[in-house]
Design an enzyme around this catalytic site. Structure first.
Site, PDB file in Angstrom:
ATOM      1  N   LYS A 158       0.845  -1.201   0.000  1.00 37.43           N
ATOM      2  CA  LYS A 158       0.000   0.000   0.000  1.00 37.43           C
ATOM      3  C   LYS A 158       0.873   1.242   0.000  1.00 37.43           C
ATOM      4  CE  LYS A 158      -3.583   0.053   2.796  1.00 37.43           C
ATOM      5  NZ  LYS A 158      -4.412  -0.089   4.012  1.00 37.43           N
ATOM      6  N   HIS A 208     -14.940  -4.619   5.625  1.00 35.73           N
ATOM      7  CA  HIS A 208     -14.569  -3.225   5.881  1.00 35.73           C
ATOM      8  C   HIS A 208     -15.551  -2.667   6.911  1.00 35.73           C
ATOM      9  CE1 HIS A 208     -13.102   0.833   4.242  1.00 35.73           C
ATOM     10  NE2 HIS A 208     -13.958   1.122   5.204  1.00 35.73           N
ATOM     11  N   ARG A 297     -12.647  13.648   7.866  1.00 34.53           N
ATOM     12  CA  ARG A 297     -13.696  14.433   7.216  1.00 34.53           C
ATOM     13  C   ARG A 297     -15.027  13.711   7.368  1.00 34.53           C
ATOM     14  NH1 ARG A 297     -14.537  10.982   3.059  1.00 34.53           N
ATOM     15  NH2 ARG A 297     -12.737  10.008   2.075  1.00 34.53           N
TER      16      ARG A 297
END
Length: 623
Positions: A158, A208, A297
């Site tokens: 990643k 997830h 956010r």
């Protein structure tokens, strides 16, 4: 308290923020690019300021223009929404330096969580479980391969600055590691200007799971429970729900407590999300859920959290940004029912999910559930931005109730000529494994062939199209577009063409497809069924496409005509270039299928066209 707010974003999130601000008595300022001059968020705000050309890099991503717009209009605060500049620490600091209120995370928190390697180290120190792997400073290929071998394959490479699925590679075997590393680094450098990577153990049954957190300037941090975002395609979320199915109270308590510790570790303020990867091979267990990253956010999927908690997260953002404490204590927050959200995209699943842009000549997504959108009928889906059309959200007492409601809404989507993934959404929701909560992030990839509908009309759709035409001809003699649901026309025939397949179809004695809707105009009939649209050319009204059969030249994808070589009435030979279409940054030459005459021309140089639009008709030469 904030009296005037500038929204540094566009589309549905800008409209969403405007709605809450208006309810709070806060005046709003929209910003817009050339492409968005007539957009819904511009029409909805109290004021609007033009900030540049259509490309985001020249408008929505130029912080100086946005701050200047705020000062010009007297806005005292800026809300970045999500995407664009929402996680740009330098922009957040510039807003604060300009004496404006930043409705978002502190710049220091954004920086702390902005790089995956630094964030993992910080979380480990805070007692938050992290995925086994390597995030060291030695970035040599030799050291990275050595670490990968020690972790054991498969491993995930990643990019430390990555996002949206970019800069990620799964490596299944040792022999593939170095080539995958080189490819990952090349993509990361091009996308983020940083080719450093981390390594993580590949989770074989990954789900997830993310936790909504909220902090304020008074040191308070709460969580608003978890969401499951496992249904993804190419690392992009498609369907999200809250709470996570199969999550027991003990596991929920541990993962949510870990998320609060993560937020406190960076002195977090505002709305944020702690994302975890769960090894669900033996169900959801606290010892198999690992920190992945933090999004500093508001998230796209925040409505499902709002639906189960009764909290308006945008209202909380505005209150906390103004210096007020979080309105609720942790013990006041609870889960009520189940909520599911699906992202309705302007894309064509049957053509590899290619984006579909252009005008929304017909736009009806119903009134059921909670609809978050930034467009209305007559608006445009622009090629410059993310192709999300709307978020479809439902709440139910049970998960199955929410699923059934959302599947019905997706079935009823009526959008044309833009294509959407509505049928794909409905198929995902009605899949037996989804209904049984047998989920992981590879769900869609494994089942893609079963989830994507063919865009070819089946017999009942042909029949319905014929019924619509005959009904229109008997009831609307002035050739005006007619939109309706089926009744029972008489036994008449009509000629229809779909992508060159021309048939003479007899209208049924009764309705062929009772759930279908659609409309008829002088040139075509469009049938909406099961979340899809089927557009037929009307041969009975002199349609060139129907008359010419295979001589109909169709646009292979949405694009722009950059060269036009023929005029109506021209004689052409087989293989002769008729026009050039620019689509997806590539040029496509469209040629004559045989010797003949151009009898119909529906394209102009510089004009935008939709996929499957009849651009030209060539009548074959007489033998």
């Amino acid at each position: 308290m904030i009296s005037k707010l500038l929204i540094a974003n566009r589309g549905e999130i800008a409209c969403r923020i405007i709605r809450t601000a208006r309810e709070m008595g806060i005046a709003t300022v929209a910003v817009y690019s050339d492409a968005d001059a007539k957009a819904l968020h511009v029409r909805s705000a109290d004021e609007a300021v033009h900030i540049g050309p259509s490309p985001a890099a020249e408008s929505y991503l130029v912080g100086e223009k946005i701050i200047a717009a705020a000062k010009q209009t007297g806005a005292g605060a800026i809300h970045p929404g999500y995407g664009f500049l929402s996680e740009n620490a330098d922009f957040a600091q510039a807003v604060k330096d300009a004496g404006l209120i930043w409705v978002g995370a502190p710049p220091s928190s954004i920086r702390a969580m902005g790089l995956k390697d630094a964030a993992k180290k910080l979380m480990r120190e805070a007692g938050v479980p992290v995925t086994p792997g390597y995030d060291g400073d030695d970035q040599s290929a030799e050291r990275l391969k050595e670490e990968a071998d020690a972790i054991g394959y498969p491993v995930l490479i990643k990019a430390v600055a990555g996002g949206g699925g970019k800069g990620m590679r799964k490596v299944d075997a040792e022999r593939d590691f170095l080539s995958a590393l080189e490819s990952c680094r090349r993509e990361a450098k091009a996308s983020f200007g940083n080719d450093d990577v981390i390594l993580e153990k590949w989770i074989t049954s990954p789900r997830h799971i993310e936790v909504q957190v909220f902090g304020d300037s008074h040191g308070n941090v709460v969580h608003l429970f978890e969401r499951d975002c496992s249904l993804q395609r190419r690392h992009q979320k498609v369907i999200e729900e809250a709470p996570a199915p199969g999550m027991d109270e003990a596991t929920r308590e541990e993962i949510c407590a870990a998320a609060v510790r993560a937020a406190k570790a960076v002195d977090y303020e505002g709305a944020g999300t702690i994302e975890f990867i769960a090894d669900a091979s033996e169900g959801l267990r606290a010892d198999r859920i690992f920190f992945m990253e933090m999004n500093t956010r508001l998230q796209v999927e925040h409505p499902v959290t709002e639906e189960i908690t009764g909290v308006d997260l945008v209202e909380w953002q505005l209150l906390v940004a103004a210096g007020e404490p979080i309105p609720s204590k942790q013990e006041d927050l609870s889960i009520d029912g189940h909520a599911i959200e699906a992202r309705l995209y302007a894309e064509d699943p049957s053509s590899g999910f290619l984006p579909s842009t252009g005008p929304l000549d017909h736009f009806d997504i119903g009134l059921r559930g909670r609809i978050e959108t930034g467009v209305e009928e007559g608006d445009q889906i622009s090629p410059f931005y993310d192709p999300m059309v709307a978020k479809l959200v439902t709440w139910g007492e049970t998960r199955q109730d929410a699923i059934e409601q959302l599947a019905d809404i997706a079935d009823g989507v009526e959008i044309w000529p833009v294509r959407t993934n509505a049928a794909f959404i409905a198929n995902c929701l009605r899949d037996e494994d989804f209904e049984d909560a047998n989920l992981d992030t590879g769900f869609i990839e494994r089942k893609i062939d079963d989830l994507v509908e063919s865009d070819e009309p089946y017999e009942a759709i042909w029949q319905t199209a014929a019924d619509f035409v005959v009904l229109a001809e008997t009831e609307n003699h002035d050739d005006q577009p007619a939109g309706f649901r089926l009744n029972a026309p008489g036994r008449l025939t009509t000629s229809l063409s779909f992508k060159g397949d021309t048939r003479v179809v007899a209208a049924a004695e009764g309705a062929a497809f009772e759930a279908a809707t659609g409309f008829v105009d002088p040139h075509r009939v469009v049938v909406f069924a099961d979340g899809m649209s089927f557009a037929f050319d009307r041969g009975s009204r002199g349609s060139g496409a129907a008359a010419a059969g295979d001589g109909a030249i169709l646009a292979p994808m949405p694009g722009k005509v950059i060269a036009l070589d023929v005029a109506e009435g021209d004689s052409v030979t087989a293989g002769q270039r008729l026009m050039v279409l620019e689509a997806m940054k590539m040029e496509h030459s469209l040629t004559a299928p045989f010797d003949g005459t151009v009898t119909e021309l529906n394209a102009s140089e510089g004009g935008q066209v939709q996929v499957d639009a009849v651009l030209c008709v060539v009548e074959p030469a007489a033998d």
